[in-house]
Design a protein around this motif. Structure first.
Motif, PDB file in Angstrom:
ATOM      1  N   UNK A  78      70.322 -53.220  50.866  1.00 35.68           N
ATOM      2  CA  UNK A  78      70.849 -52.606  52.084  1.00 35.68           C
ATOM      3  C   UNK A  78      72.376 -52.548  52.077  1.00 35.68           C
ATOM      4  N   UNK A  79      72.997 -53.542  51.466  1.00 31.41           N
ATOM      5  CA  UNK A  79      74.462 -53.596  51.455  1.00 31.41           C
ATOM      6  C   UNK A  79      75.081 -52.669  50.420  1.00 31.41           C
ATOM      7  N   UNK A  80      74.502 -52.635  49.235  1.00 36.70           N
ATOM      8  CA  UNK A  80      75.174 -51.959  48.127  1.00 36.70           C
ATOM      9  C   UNK A  80      74.391 -50.769  47.552  1.00 36.70           C
ATOM     10  N   UNK A  81      73.146 -50.980  47.158  1.00 35.85           N
ATOM     11  CA  UNK A  81      72.404 -49.937  46.453  1.00 35.85           C
ATOM     12  C   UNK A  81      72.051 -48.773  47.362  1.00 35.85           C
ATOM     13  N   UNK A  82      71.463 -49.077  48.529  1.00 43.74           N
ATOM     14  CA  UNK A  82      71.025 -48.015  49.436  1.00 43.74           C
ATOM     15  C   UNK A  82      72.171 -47.112  49.897  1.00 43.74           C
ATOM     16  N   UNK A  83      73.310 -47.673  50.357  1.00 46.36           N
ATOM     17  CA  UNK A  83      74.403 -46.776  50.779  1.00 46.36           C
ATOM     18  C   UNK A  83      74.881 -45.851  49.677  1.00 46.36           C
ATOM     19  N   UNK A  84      74.979 -46.381  48.438  1.00 45.58           N
ATOM     20  CA  UNK A  84      75.427 -45.535  47.327  1.00 45.58           C
ATOM     21  C   UNK A  84      74.403 -44.444  47.034  1.00 45.58           C
ATOM     22  N   UNK A  85      73.112 -44.834  46.987  1.00 48.07           N
ATOM     23  CA  UNK A  85      72.054 -43.861  46.688  1.00 48.07           C
ATOM     24  C   UNK A  85      71.972 -42.791  47.778  1.00 48.07           C
ATOM     25  N   UNK A  86      72.066 -43.222  49.037  1.00 46.01           N
ATOM     26  CA  UNK A  86      71.984 -42.261  50.145  1.00 46.01           C
ATOM     27  C   UNK A  86      73.192 -41.331  50.144  1.00 46.01           C
ATOM     28  N   UNK A  87      74.361 -41.868  49.802  1.00 48.41           N
ATOM     29  CA  UNK A  87      75.562 -41.035  49.717  1.00 48.41           C
ATOM     30  C   UNK A  87      75.406 -39.971  48.645  1.00 48.41           C
ATOM     31  N   UNK A  88      74.826 -40.337  47.507  1.00 48.74           N
ATOM     32  CA  UNK A  88      74.576 -39.366  46.445  1.00 48.74           C
ATOM     33  C   UNK A  88      73.624 -38.279  46.924  1.00 48.74           C
ATOM     34  N   UNK A  89      72.574 -38.689  47.647  1.00 52.13           N
ATOM     35  CA  UNK A  89      71.633 -37.711  48.205  1.00 52.13           C
ATOM     36  C   UNK A  89      72.358 -36.783  49.173  1.00 52.13           C
ATOM     37  N   UNK A  90      73.188 -37.373  50.008  1.00 57.02           N
ATOM     38  CA  UNK A  90      73.925 -36.620  51.021  1.00 57.02           C
ATOM     39  C   UNK A  90      74.794 -35.552  50.359  1.00 57.02           C
TER      40      UNK A  90
END
Length: 254
Positions: free
Chosen positions: A233-245
């Motif tokens: 939730x802190x590191x992997x998800x924000x980066x992955x979601x940003x890439x999707x975005x």
């Protein structure tokens, strides 16, 4: 076509697109899961429930693929034809399947669209409840009045979107008619952005004691992956979601 994937085409774009579709399919980032989860009993196992939802969603998607792809190819329509798959392909399939008995083709077509309307209504209710619950809890409106406001707003916007596919198709914003504009804003901007905010809020801001209590049912369940979940939730998800975005907005070409 479905069960023999072309692995050489499995680049980063494919996986990012698949993750973007997962947001829509699982209703992530739009508040549906949070709203419904708030109505769970205190002893509900959130981990087991989330896992069950993911498995059922995947199963239904595969089952739909096994039905839709053969149907599309049987009448010579490509599977990326969009809404025409529903309004052109399936009626043709029913006509071909019951070519000797036109009445059966008509009956099955009517039954299909009734079930489609029911499916659309149930999906609408899940998103309807998010805004209704917000108006009810934050502005202290009665549920009936809150639901009436939301329903009225949805009907108004729905009419405008429908007209944009007909008499209003000549009116565009940024080159998109109103229907396509709403689809672009919700699916490509609001969903990933909502998921990103939820991930950052839960991983960095929300008290970890609250997270632990919710996942472990106040410590009654053994949760061995808690630290891994927080790390994601802190590191992997924000980066992955940003890439999707960025990918969904068309700024990322891989």
């Amino acid at each position: 076509f479905l069960l023999k994937p072309e692995w050489d085409k499995g680049n980063a774009n494919v996986f990012l697109s698949a993750m973007g579709q997962a947001f829509f399919s699982l209703s992530l980032g739009m508040g549906c899961l949070c709203t419904y989860a708030s109505y769970f009993k205190k002893d509900t196992n959130l981990t087991k429930t989330a896992f069950s939802v993911s498995i059922i969603d995947t199963f239904v998607a595969i089952l739909a693929g096994l039905i839709i792809f053969p149907a599309a190819f049987s009448v010579g329509i490509q599977p990326d034809a969009g809404p025409s798959l529903i309004f052109i392909t399936l009626p043709n399939v029913f006509q071909q399947a019951f070519s000797g008995v036109p009445l059966l083709a008509y009956i099955f077509s009517v039954m299909f669209y009734i079930l489609l309307a029911v499916a659309a209504l149930t999906s609408t209710i899940s998103m309807h409840e998010v805004v209704t619950a917000y108006l009810h809890e934050e502005f202290y409106l009665s549920r009936k009045r809150a639901a009436s406001f939301v329903t009225g707003g949805c009907i108004f916007l729905g009419i405008l979107c429908s007209l944009s596919l007909g008499v209003g198709k000549g009116y565009t914003i940024f080159g998109l008619n109103l229907f396509d504009l709403f689809d672009f804003v919700t699916a490509k901007i609001m969903l990933p952005l909502g998921g990103l905010c939820i991930s950052i809020f839960t991983g960095w801001y929300l008290n970890k004691k609250i997270v632990w209590k919710e996942i472990s049912n106040n410590g009654t369940l053994k949760v061995t992956f808690y630290k891994l979940l927080i790390f994601i939730l802190k590191f992997i998800a924000p980066i992955a979601i940003t890439l999707i975005f960025i990918k969904e907005l068309g700024f990322l070409k891989l």
